[in-house]
Design an enzyme around this catalytic site. Structure first.
Site, mmCIF file in Angstrom:
data_model
loop_
_atom_site.group_PDB
_atom_site.id
_atom_site.type_symbol
_atom_site.label_atom_id
_atom_site.label_comp_id
_atom_site.label_asym_id
_atom_site.label_seq_id
_atom_site.Cartn_x
_atom_site.Cartn_y
_atom_site.Cartn_z
ATOM 1 N N ASP A 14 0.808 -1.222 0.000
ATOM 2 C CA ASP A 14 0.000 0.000 0.000
ATOM 3 C C ASP A 14 0.844 1.276 0.000
ATOM 4 O O ASP A 14 0.661 2.148 0.861
ATOM 5 C CB ASP A 14 -0.940 0.012 1.211
ATOM 6 N N GLU A 174 -11.542 0.824 -3.441
ATOM 7 C CA GLU A 174 -10.722 1.265 -2.309
ATOM 8 C C GLU A 174 -9.602 2.173 -2.816
ATOM 9 O O GLU A 174 -9.536 2.515 -3.990
ATOM 10 C CB GLU A 174 -10.125 0.049 -1.584
#
Length: 498
Positions: A14, A174
């Site tokens: 991420d 997301e």
């Protein structure tokens, strides 16, 4: 010059990136590990140096007994008006928050919480106002990116949460990030889930609040159709403009262990791909919309050389930067020296979602040799664990049993906890443990002071993969001690990658 991916290897998922002056800074998620949110810096976008963590105090993040792959989810790192901000989610407590610092090499603030749900939060600064985004659901239960304006001092919401974009129809919308470029607001996101169907999509609008028009050729970046290709799960990206005006996307992906062996155990890593804006204002990414293992570019000066650290030891690493604990450590059980480590065990084992005596470093590549001397000075067990989560780890250790010592290899795969091999070593309380890693297999052997050596066995890497274990982490090479009377000294640690 040629760039090789990944640019940051091992379990660093991420990625989010920002720039301050002539330096780039990058943050990654950390799940149940502490300290939380690893930070890196670079001058050239391809050579990254770890510099610390954003969450270094218990008061900043609740990690007590969180399950593996709970805890700290994807961060966003931003720099505004001389101050760094990092916003993230504690997925276990379902809380979004941010911390800030004026010195990225120092301590960060206490958390400031935002009353908006979802995960993967983003901060966007414009004209003295701050906007907060995360994923969520609209009134009909459909996935959507939500936005509200906040007070950056208190975290208080100044507007209701409003839906911005529903994505392109892929599952698990997301990773929202907002950018303003050439009069357009670009809203980039991830869809498809952070596995083999992962992808980067985006939309644009003339207004910060929408409506947003999707890029006609979404997904802009994905490897989801590249069967038999090493790099998979490309998604969750963040854009950055370099000093020369070129645009890039940093994103996560993983390397599967073989061409037709769809397992990965190193975790999700950091990859880099070029971004090009077209005359109509839309941008493309990667190489025909994919991320490749290596590519030639003239965007990076020729004198820049991509370098990689191949050897990790106690002496050339920093405990607070390169190493990590399982949840919040009990500090009294760790004595950290420049050239050795002393661990005191407890009754908490590696099989529990708790804080055993454990300190580890990420496995960064497939082919590696790990060696460490372990001296057990009291009863109990101590050694090396190749750790994916509390239900999936391989333990290679010396333990005290029946007034003698023995070396054991234990394989923990789901509900199966099997001691694969046990070798008595008499009164020898010190042993050198050796692990050879390849794409598909770990091999375990040991050597005594008298030169006697023995191979204990092998174990397949795929049983420590996310495809078997589930979750979002990667293998950590851990040093551990178990049993309340166990005290062990570790020395001559070397992890070398081929």
């Amino acid at each position: 010059m040629q760039i090789t991916n990944p640019v940051i290897k091992g379990f660093y998922p991420d990625p989010s990136i920002c720039k301050a002056g002539d330096t780039y800074y990058l943050a990654c998620s950390s799940m149940q590990y502490f300290p939380g949110v690893p930070l890196f810096e670079s001058k050239d976008l391809i050579n990254w140096r770890p510099i610390g963590h954003a969450l270094t105090r218990r008061s900043q993040i609740m990690l007590d007994k969180v399950n593996s792959s709970g805890g700290v989810f994807a961060p966003t790192l931003r720099y505004n008006d001389g101050r760094f901000y990092m916003t993230t989610t504690n997925d276990t407590t379902r809380q979004n928050f941010f911390v800030w610092t004026d010195d990225i090499y120092g301590e960060w603030s206490e958390p400031i919480y935002i009353d908006q749900g979802g995960i993967d939060p983003d901060l966007y600064f414009e004209d003295g106002k701050v906007y907060f985004m995360s994923n969520g659901s609209d009134d009909n239960g459909r996935g959507v990116i939500l936005q509200c304006q906040i007070d950056i001092v208190t975290g208080q919401k100044l507007t209701p949460s409003r839906p911005l974009w529903q994505g392109t129809g892929g599952r698990f919308l997301e990773s929202p990030h907002m950018y303003l470029m050439n009069g357009w607001y670009y809203l980039m996101a991830a869809e498809g889930g952070t596995e083999f169907g992962h992808m980067v999509t985006y939309a644009r609008s003339k207004s910060l609040h929408g409506p947003f028009e999707p890029y006609p050729h979404n997904p802009v970046l994905t490897n989801r159709n590249l069967g038999g290709y090493e790099i998979q799960a490309v998604g969750h990206g963040d854009l950055i403009q370099d000093q020369g005006g070129n645009w890039w996307i940093f994103h996560l992906g993983f390397r599967q262990i073989g061409k037709w062996i769809p397992y990965h155990h190193l975790g999700r890593e950091v990859f880099l791909a070029p971004v090009t804006f077209r005359e109509d204002g839309w941008f493309t990414a990667g190489h025909n919309g994919t991320t490749v293992t290596s590519f030639e570019t003239n965007r990076i000066p020729e004198h820049v050389v991509q370098q990689e650290q191949k050897v990790y030891t106690f002496e050339n690493t920093t405990w607070a930067i390169d190493w990590c604990y399982l949840r919040h450590p009990h500090d009294q059980n760790y004595k950290l020296h420049n050239d050795r480590l002393t661990l005191t065990g407890t009754e908490v084992t590696l099989d529990q979602a708790d804080s055993p005596t454990f300190i580890g470093i990420r496995q960064k590549d497939f082919n590696a040799s790990v060696a460490c001397n372990v001296a057990l000075t009291q009863s109990g067990e101590a050694g090396i664990t190749l750790y994916m989560d509390e239900n999936h780890h391989y333990d290679f250790a010396i333990r005290h049993a029946d007034d003698q010592y023995e070396v054991i290899l234990r394989l923990n795969i789901g509900d199966i906890k099997h001691v694969q091999q046990t070798v008595p070593i008499g009164t020898n309380s010190q042993v050198q443990l050796l692990v050879e890693a390849s794409h598909e297999r770990y091999t375990f052997s040991f050597q005594l002071d008298d030169g006697q050596s023995l191979e204990l066995g092998t174990a397949q890497t795929k049983y420590l993969s996310s495809e078997v274990a589930g979750g979002f982490t990667g293998v950590i090479i851990g040093l551990y001690a178990v049993h309340e009377d166990a005290e062990a000294q570790f020395s001559s640690f070397v992890c070398e990658y081929q």
